[in-house]
Design a protein around this motif. Structure first.
Motif, PDB file in Angstrom:
ATOM      1  N   ILE A 147       0.862  -1.188   0.000  1.00  0.00           N
ATOM      2  CA  ILE A 147       0.000   0.000   0.000  1.00  0.00           C
ATOM      3  C   ILE A 147       0.898   1.236   0.000  1.00  0.00           C
ATOM      4  N   ASN A 148       0.814   2.014  -1.065  1.00  0.00           N
ATOM      5  CA  ASN A 148       1.700   3.172  -1.238  1.00  0.00           C
ATOM      6  C   ASN A 148       0.972   4.505  -1.187  1.00  0.00           C
ATOM      7  N   TYR A 149      -0.352   4.463  -0.978  1.00  0.00           N
ATOM      8  CA  TYR A 149      -1.140   5.694  -0.941  1.00  0.00           C
ATOM      9  C   TYR A 149      -1.962   5.762   0.341  1.00  0.00           C
ATOM     10  N   CYS A 150      -2.257   6.978   0.766  1.00  0.00           N
ATOM     11  CA  CYS A 150      -3.142   7.180   1.912  1.00  0.00           C
ATOM     12  C   CYS A 150      -4.581   7.014   1.448  1.00  0.00           C
ATOM     13  N   PRO A 151      -5.363   6.164   2.104  1.00  0.00           N
ATOM     14  CA  PRO A 151      -6.749   5.950   1.658  1.00  0.00           C
ATOM     15  C   PRO A 151      -7.657   7.146   1.948  1.00  0.00           C
ATOM     16  N   HIS A 152      -7.206   8.064   2.828  1.00  0.00           N
ATOM     17  CA  HIS A 152      -8.040   9.214   3.194  1.00  0.00           C
ATOM     18  C   HIS A 152      -7.792  10.414   2.280  1.00  0.00           C
ATOM     19  N   HIS A 153      -6.534  10.713   2.007  1.00  0.00           N
ATOM     20  CA  HIS A 153      -6.186  11.913   1.234  1.00  0.00           C
ATOM     21  C   HIS A 153      -5.703  11.590  -0.179  1.00  0.00           C
ATOM     22  N   GLU A 154      -5.549  10.304  -0.500  1.00  0.00           N
ATOM     23  CA  GLU A 154      -5.185   9.850  -1.849  1.00  0.00           C
ATOM     24  C   GLU A 154      -3.865  10.459  -2.330  1.00  0.00           C
ATOM     25  N   VAL A 155      -2.900  10.583  -1.422  1.00  0.00           N
ATOM     26  CA  VAL A 155      -1.577  11.081  -1.778  1.00  0.00           C
ATOM     27  C   VAL A 155      -0.555   9.996  -1.455  1.00  0.00           C
ATOM     28  N   PRO A 156       0.602  10.009  -2.154  1.00  0.00           N
ATOM     29  CA  PRO A 156       1.614   8.986  -1.882  1.00  0.00           C
ATOM     30  C   PRO A 156       2.151   9.079  -0.456  1.00  0.00           C
ATOM     31  N   LEU A 157       2.499   7.918   0.095  1.00  0.00           N
ATOM     32  CA  LEU A 157       3.095   7.879   1.426  1.00  0.00           C
ATOM     33  C   LEU A 157       4.577   8.225   1.334  1.00  0.00           C
ATOM     34  N   ARG A 158       5.106   8.748   2.430  1.00  0.00           N
ATOM     35  CA  ARG A 158       6.526   9.099   2.488  1.00  0.00           C
ATOM     36  C   ARG A 158       7.186   8.329   3.624  1.00  0.00           C
ATOM     37  N   LYS A 159       8.436   8.009   3.419  1.00  0.00           N
ATOM     38  CA  LYS A 159       9.177   7.248   4.413  1.00  0.00           C
ATOM     39  C   LYS A 159       9.711   8.186   5.487  1.00  0.00           C
ATOM     40  N   TYR A 160       9.481   7.805   6.739  1.00  0.00           N
ATOM     41  CA  TYR A 160       9.993   8.589   7.863  1.00  0.00           C
ATOM     42  C   TYR A 160      11.484   8.294   8.024  1.00  0.00           C
ATOM     43  N   PRO A 161      12.311   9.321   8.188  1.00  0.00           N
ATOM     44  CA  PRO A 161      13.755   9.073   8.308  1.00  0.00           C
ATOM     45  C   PRO A 161      14.075   8.206   9.517  1.00  0.00           C
ATOM     46  N   ASP A 162      14.970   7.237   9.329  1.00  0.00           N
ATOM     47  CA  ASP A 162      15.353   6.324  10.405  1.00  0.00           C
ATOM     48  C   ASP A 162      16.207   7.068  11.427  1.00  0.00           C
ATOM     49  N   THR A 163      15.695   7.166  12.655  1.00  0.00           N
ATOM     50  CA  THR A 163      16.392   7.947  13.682  1.00  0.00           C
ATOM     51  C   THR A 163      16.997   7.086  14.775  1.00  0.00           C
ATOM     52  N   THR A 164      16.986   5.746  14.581  1.00  0.00           N
ATOM     53  CA  THR A 164      17.542   4.873  15.615  1.00  0.00           C
ATOM     54  C   THR A 164      18.253   3.688  14.988  1.00  0.00           C
ATOM     55  N   ASP A 165      19.255   3.175  15.664  1.00  0.00           N
ATOM     56  CA  ASP A 165      19.998   2.002  15.204  1.00  0.00           C
ATOM     57  C   ASP A 165      19.758   0.784  16.100  1.00  0.00           C
ATOM     58  N   SER A 166      18.972   0.949  17.154  1.00  0.00           N
ATOM     59  CA  SER A 166      18.774  -0.117  18.128  1.00  0.00           C
ATOM     60  C   SER A 166      17.510  -0.905  17.836  1.00  0.00           C
ATOM     61  N   ARG A 167      17.565  -2.220  18.050  1.00  0.00           N
ATOM     62  CA  ARG A 167      16.394  -3.075  17.843  1.00  0.00           C
ATOM     63  C   ARG A 167      15.310  -2.833  18.880  1.00  0.00           C
ATOM     64  N   ILE A 168      15.701  -2.352  20.059  1.00  0.00           N
ATOM     65  CA  ILE A 168      14.720  -2.177  21.134  1.00  0.00           C
ATOM     66  C   ILE A 168      14.308  -0.719  21.284  1.00  0.00           C
ATOM     67  N   GLN A 169      14.721   0.121  20.372  1.00  0.00           N
ATOM     68  CA  GLN A 169      14.380   1.549  20.438  1.00  0.00           C
ATOM     69  C   GLN A 169      13.009   1.759  19.803  1.00  0.00           C
ATOM     70  N   TYR A 170      12.138   2.522  20.447  1.00  0.00           N
ATOM     71  CA  TYR A 170      10.841   2.880  19.885  1.00  0.00           C
ATOM     72  C   TYR A 170      10.956   4.212  19.159  1.00  0.00           C
ATOM     73  N   VAL A 171      10.378   4.296  17.962  1.00  0.00           N
ATOM     74  CA  VAL A 171      10.425   5.525  17.166  1.00  0.00           C
ATOM     75  C   VAL A 171       9.115   6.276  17.333  1.00  0.00           C
ATOM     76  N   ARG A 172       9.211   7.513  17.730  1.00  0.00           N
ATOM     77  CA  ARG A 172       8.042   8.389  17.869  1.00  0.00           C
ATOM     78  C   ARG A 172       8.089   9.441  16.766  1.00  0.00           C
ATOM     79  N   PHE A 173       6.945   9.583  16.042  1.00  0.00           N
ATOM     80  CA  PHE A 173       6.895  10.570  14.963  1.00  0.00           C
ATOM     81  C   PHE A 173       6.996  11.988  15.531  1.00  0.00           C
TER      82      PHE A 173
END
Length: 613
Positions: A147-173
């Motif tokens: 799924i590459n589009y938002c079903p609500h706004h019909e625009v392409p999705l964008r990848k959030y930049p990876d801000t962590t290198d740890s497997r146990i780190q939680y990513v908050r937008f």
């Protein structure tokens, strides 16, 4: 129980809610957060679904349940509707503890399609979330594979930049890391991709486990049957379906979404989806099939399952002369296909002798064609004809045309004296009277000639009263056939030459064919002699011993041919690729692998030794 928790927003991933909890709790170490939520410092955060739900729900309090978290805050509903009922229950047990094997059961490991390598967001959703809640969050509908589009706004999705290198780190937008500009690249497949995204979102909104693979498989067959893509023998018309699906989607679309169809490949996703209800197929491909069938996900809740072209019965008897008229007394239907129109035709036979046929798309109380009126209808005709009423009145009473009444009243059996014809005359008596007239009209005809010319009457009487039929038939004629001596030597040479010619054709065919006695015998029409009189055909026997193949020998030859073809395309031929193209099971391939390795080392190309002349 925890003193507080960051309650998930609508369609927020549980992973995202935990990331926000970690931020607002002030914990510096993610292992502290894992300990507080799961009672286990070794738990690994999972974006898509997660584990240790039993402990988590106890920590969060009674307002949360395992089912509600799975249904509303994981991507599990994207897969759930296409899983078997047994698999659904297994996954419910998996998430309670460590979740080991969870993603394997879902098919996300072996059957991933368009796998995402990070977290994705919709710029418009992020701006709306920030305005309403004061912060963006991770939407589960944006993390679905394929799924590459938002079903609500019909625009392409964008990848959030990876801000962590740890497997146990939680990513908050966070808004500061997002690209919220309204500028997007042009996509020729946008219209179809947006529809698929909306259907995927509908999957997330379905009640958990409302559907299952068993139900949906039957619904697919019902929808395909409505499009005339199911045969009389209840098989899918794979070739027609394959061509229709390919032409339905824009050129290059299926290839872009890793779902290109290869008709020759026995295990392509379309065949697996419709043939094998136990084999998992990625939900994206289910959505492709639904798009082709012009059905949305919500309609599956009301779509009927497949009950065959005419249903499961019972069916009504439409004999107006019978006391059970329009009552459901017929248990079975015989389904055939019209030679010209290709429509399915159902034939319904009642115990009263009335036989009628109709198309599968017509009203169940509408007759397409009457094949046999039956003895009850005949008896009613005789009763009405004795009342001295018009043919039109009789026709209305019997539910037929007046010409039909006239036709049957003019038959020989009805021209007899009405006083001599009993009212309770049976169908058998009518056929006997008719056949006596036939025999009298054709005194020179033999039994065989009568059987072929009057097959209907002959077969009915043969089944009902064979003794009477043989007594009324002319005496059987004696045949004096000369005994012919077979020249087996001549026949042996003929068979061996014919087999060599056919063998050469099979050997040079583009698609390998396993050479067997049965195959050669059937193609040449000599199978009976090859099975019963092979000892009288020594040359043929010796030739068959040299050229026929066992399953293992055929598999080796097929693989060698594939290796030869690959040699022209690739510099390095891998045996796993050969196994896949040959479609051989792993346990069988393990046996022939050493032979193929030697063949590869010797350079391939050389053709196997053929039969010795």
């Amino acid at each position: 129980m925890l003193p507080f928790f960051t309650n998930p927003y609508p369609n927020e991933l549980l992973y995202s809610a935990i990331a926000r909890y970690h931020f607002y709790s002030g914990n510096l170490d993610c292992k502290d957060t894992l300990e507080e939520l799961f009672g286990n410092r070794c738990a690994i955060p999972s974006v898509e679904i997660g584990s240790y739900f039993l402990v988590l729900t106890e920590k969060l309090g009674p307002q949360y349940s395992v089912e509600s978290l799975l249904a509303n805050h994981t991507i599990y509903p994207y897969y759930a509707s296409f899983l078997s009922k047994v698999r659904q229950q297994e996954i419910l047990q998996d998430v309670l503890k460590d979740g080991q094997g969870l993603y394997t059961r879902l098919g996300m490991i072996a059957g991933s399609v368009c796998k995402k390598d990070g977290l994705y967001y919709c710029a418009e959703c992020a701006k709306a979330d920030d305005a309403q809640y004061g912060e963006p969050y991770i939407h589960r509908e944006h993390q679905l594979q394929g799924i590459n589009y938002c079903p609500h706004h019909e625009v392409p999705l964008r990848k959030y930049p990876d801000t962590t290198d740890s497997r146990i780190q939680y990513v908050r937008f966070e808004v500061k890391h997002m690209n919220l500009t309204p500028i997007y690249e042009t996509d020729p497949y946008k219209d179809v991709a947006v529809i698929i995204a909306k259907q995927a979102y509908q999957l997330l909104q379905l009640p958990l486990h409302e559907l299952s693979r068993e139900t949906i498989s039957s619904q697919y067959r019902a929808l395909l049957r409505a499009r005339n893509l199911i045969t009389v023998s209840n098989r899918v018309r794979q070739k027609e379906l394959y061509q229709a699906v390919r032409s339905h989607f824009p050129k290059g679309f299926l290839q872009l979404y890793e779902s290109e169809l290869n008709e020759a490949y026995e295990y392509n996703w379309l065949k697996m989806l419709l043939r094998n209800p136990k084999r998992h197929v990625h939900p994206l491909r289910h959505l492709f099939l639904l798009h082709f069938l012009r059905k949305d996900v919500e309609s599956l809740l009301t779509t009927s399952i497949d009950q065959g072209a005419f249903g499961t019965g019972p069916f009504p008897c439409l004999n107006k002369a019978a006391s059970h008229y329009k009552q459901f007394t017929i248990q079975d239907v015989d389904v055939t296909r019209d030679f010209k129109t290709k429509n399915l035709i159902g034939t319904f036979t009642c115990s009263c002798g009335f036989i009628y046929a109709r198309k599968h798309s017509t009203d169940i109380f509408k007759i397409g064609r009457v094949k046999e009126f039956g003895h009850v209808w005949y008896q009613k005709l005789i009763e009405l004809s004795r009342k001295n009423i018009s043919n039109r009145a009789i026709a209305r009473e019997l539910g037929v045309d007046s010409k039909t009444v006239k036709k049957y009243l003019e038959q020989p059996s009805y021209k007899q004296d009405q006083q001599k014809v009993p009212i309770t005359v049976s169908k058998l008596h009518l056929y006997k009277a008719e056949f006596i007239t036939i025999v009298q009209k054709h005194p020179q005809s033999s039994r065989t000639q009568l059987r072929k010319t009057y097959q209907k009457e002959y077969m009915y009487l043969y089944r009902q009263d064979k003794e009477w039929l043989f007594n009324i038939l002319p005496a059987p004629q004696k045949r004096y056939n000369e005994v012919k001596t077979i020249d087996w030597n001549k026949r042996d040479k003929q068979y061996s030459n014919a087999i060599k010619t056919l063998y050469d054709q099979f050997w040079t065919s583009e698609k390998p064919i396993r050479i067997t006695v049965s195959l050669l015998g059937k193609r040449l029409g000599i199978l009976a002699n090859l099975e019963r009189n092979l000892e009288k055909l020594p040359i043929t026997k010796r030739l068959l011993e040299q050229i026929t193949e066992s399953v293992e020998q055929f598999q080796i030859r097929r693989c060698c041919k594939i290796i030869n073809n690959l040699k022209h395309e690739l510099s390095d031929v891998k045996l796993w690729r050969v196994q896949r193209l040959a479609g051989i099971k792993s346990k069988d391939f393990k046996t022939i692998r050493p032979i193929l390795e030697v063949y590869l080392q010797e350079g391939g190309i050389d053709e196997h030794q053929r039969y010795k002349a």
